[in-house]
Design an enzyme around this catalytic site. Structure first.
Site, short mmCIF file in Angstrom:
data_model
loop_
_atom_site.label_atom_id
_atom_site.label_comp_id
_atom_site.label_asym_id
_atom_site.label_seq_id
_atom_site.Cartn_x
_atom_site.Cartn_y
_atom_site.Cartn_z
N ARG A 49 28.20 37.12 19.48
CA ARG A 49 29.56 37.02 19.98
C ARG A 49 30.38 38.24 19.59
NH1 ARG A 49 33.36 34.68 17.14
NH2 ARG A 49 31.91 33.23 16.15
N TYR A 102 44.86 38.64 44.34
CA TYR A 102 43.78 37.66 44.32
C TYR A 102 44.33 36.30 43.91
CZ TYR A 102 39.71 35.18 42.45
OH TYR A 102 38.76 34.24 42.15
N ASP A 174 44.27 46.03 38.96
CA ASP A 174 42.99 45.41 39.29
C ASP A 174 42.29 46.35 40.27
OD1 ASP A 174 40.88 43.97 40.37
OD2 ASP A 174 41.96 42.07 40.41
#
Length: 381
Positions: A49, A102, A174
């Protein structure tokens, strides 16, 4: 001297294995790492992780493509967006979001971050009066897409970034639709770039992932901490698949753009099509800005179908090579009805997509075959 884009795509972060000489770095499919003593880590890796060499290789690769200093890879594009929002916002902060973003980004902000105290305003970032009004109130974060999803609006990144910075706001772009092969927002003044790596970066519709890229050390540190603490990390196999896909990004984007340009021109000439949304067309209102800040116009084309929803659905359901499916950016062509599919979550909001809009993700198949498929579908409307 900085290597060219295609060279960086193939070599950045891709050091051959020092033990075997393998040209392709191995997939480190492991959850934990041997320590040579308590706290004595090999290359800084201790647990999957907190870090993995395959994920690190991808992060180095994507940062190099965006000409950024840092990248963090996540299990999805929305996981990447969520970590970034948590890293840079506090309760009471105001976000200005483009009004053709989006649907998942709007849902994340409106249904998760607004209840936690964030203020959200959606604005047409191509409308000067609307932008002026938006910045008349303090703004902490400006979030924009260009080209937008799905109406292909073009936003002048450099001009808006300067305006946002003058107001003390952080600027996020984005860059999923363009990819760094066509556009590098950090060089135009953006503070952060986000990607749904599922799309053009991967390019083969076989992996889900997201990336945050920045040269801001403070933002990078906060995002990396959330990547570790919240744990929405990209798995090693997905990191490998993204790295492999990225190596052909430059050549893929050239073909996507070439095919999409030809198909946009084909659609423009058909009587069943009311309007074509594609920045490569000279009459697109953002064409000049796109030509200045992009190296190509991309593989996404949207159309407004004459008639309405029923006719749009017949087109979306009537193709053979364009598969009816969500997502975009793969080598294969896809078609969708945003109002029913990718943007269903924003019905009834300022981001609602007209019911007669159909979106094409133009792949890299033979152009003649794609054009014949579209022509046959249009004849059946």
């Amino acid at each position: 001297m900085t290597d060219g884009f295609a060279t960086r795509a193939i070599h950045a972060g891709q050091t051959p294995d020092p033990v075997t000489g393998s040209i392709v770095p191995p997939i480190h499919q492991t959850s934990t790492f041997l320590q040579d003593g308590v706290g004595n880590l090999r290359e800084g890796y201790e647990y999957g992780r907190s870090g993995n060499p395959t994920r690190t290789a991808l992060e180095v690769q994507v940062a190099a493509l965006e000409l950024g200093a840092h990248a963090s890879a996540f299990a999805s594009g929305l996981a990447a967006e969520d970590a970034l929002l948590r890293a840079v916002l506090a309760p009471g902060d105001r976000v200005v979001l483009g009004d053709d973003a989006y649907g998942g980004t709007h849902r994340l902000l409106a249904r998760i971050h607004v209840p936690a105290g964030i203020v959200l305003d959606t604005v047409d970032l191509t409308d000067e009066a609307a932008v002026t009004e938006a910045f008349s109130t303090p703004v902490q974060l400006l979030w924009l897409e260009t080209p937008t999803n799905p109406l292909m609006k073009i936003v002048d990144i450099e001009a808006l970034a300067a305006r946002a910075h003058a107001a003390g706001a952080t600027v996020v772009v984005d860059n999923t639709f363009a990819s760094p092969a066509l556009q590098q927002p950090l060089t135009l003044g953006a503070d952060v770039v986000v990607h749904s790596a599922t799309k053009y970066l991967g390019g083969h519709s076989d992996v889900i992932g997201g990336v945050v890229v920045t040269s801001d050390d403070r933002i990078a540190e906060q995002v990396a901490f959330l990547q570790f603490a919240a744990g929405a990390v990209l798995a090693p196999m997905e990191a490998f698949l993204l790295t492999r896909g990225i190596k052909t990004l430059a050549v893929r984007m050239r073909q996507h753009s070439a095919n999409a340009t030809a198909i946009a021109e084909q659609l423009l000439a058909h009587p069943s099509i009311e309007r074509v949304f594609y920045p490569g067309l000279p009459d697109h209102p953002g064409h000049e800005v796109a030509a200045r800040q992009m190296r190509g116009f991309g593989g996404m084309v949207s159309v407004a179908v004459r008639g309405g929803r029923a006719e749009a659905l017949r087109l979306a359901e009537g193709t053979r090579l364009f598969s009816l499916a969500e997502s975009l950016g793969g080598v294969e062509s896809l078609i969708g009805h945003p109002d029913s599919m990718t943007h269903a979550s924003v019905r009834g909001t300022p981001l609602a997509v007209p019911e007669n809009v159909v979106r094409f993700s133009v792949g890299i198949e033979e152009l003649d075959d794609l054009q014949a498929d579209i022509a046959e579908a249009l004849d059946r409307i």
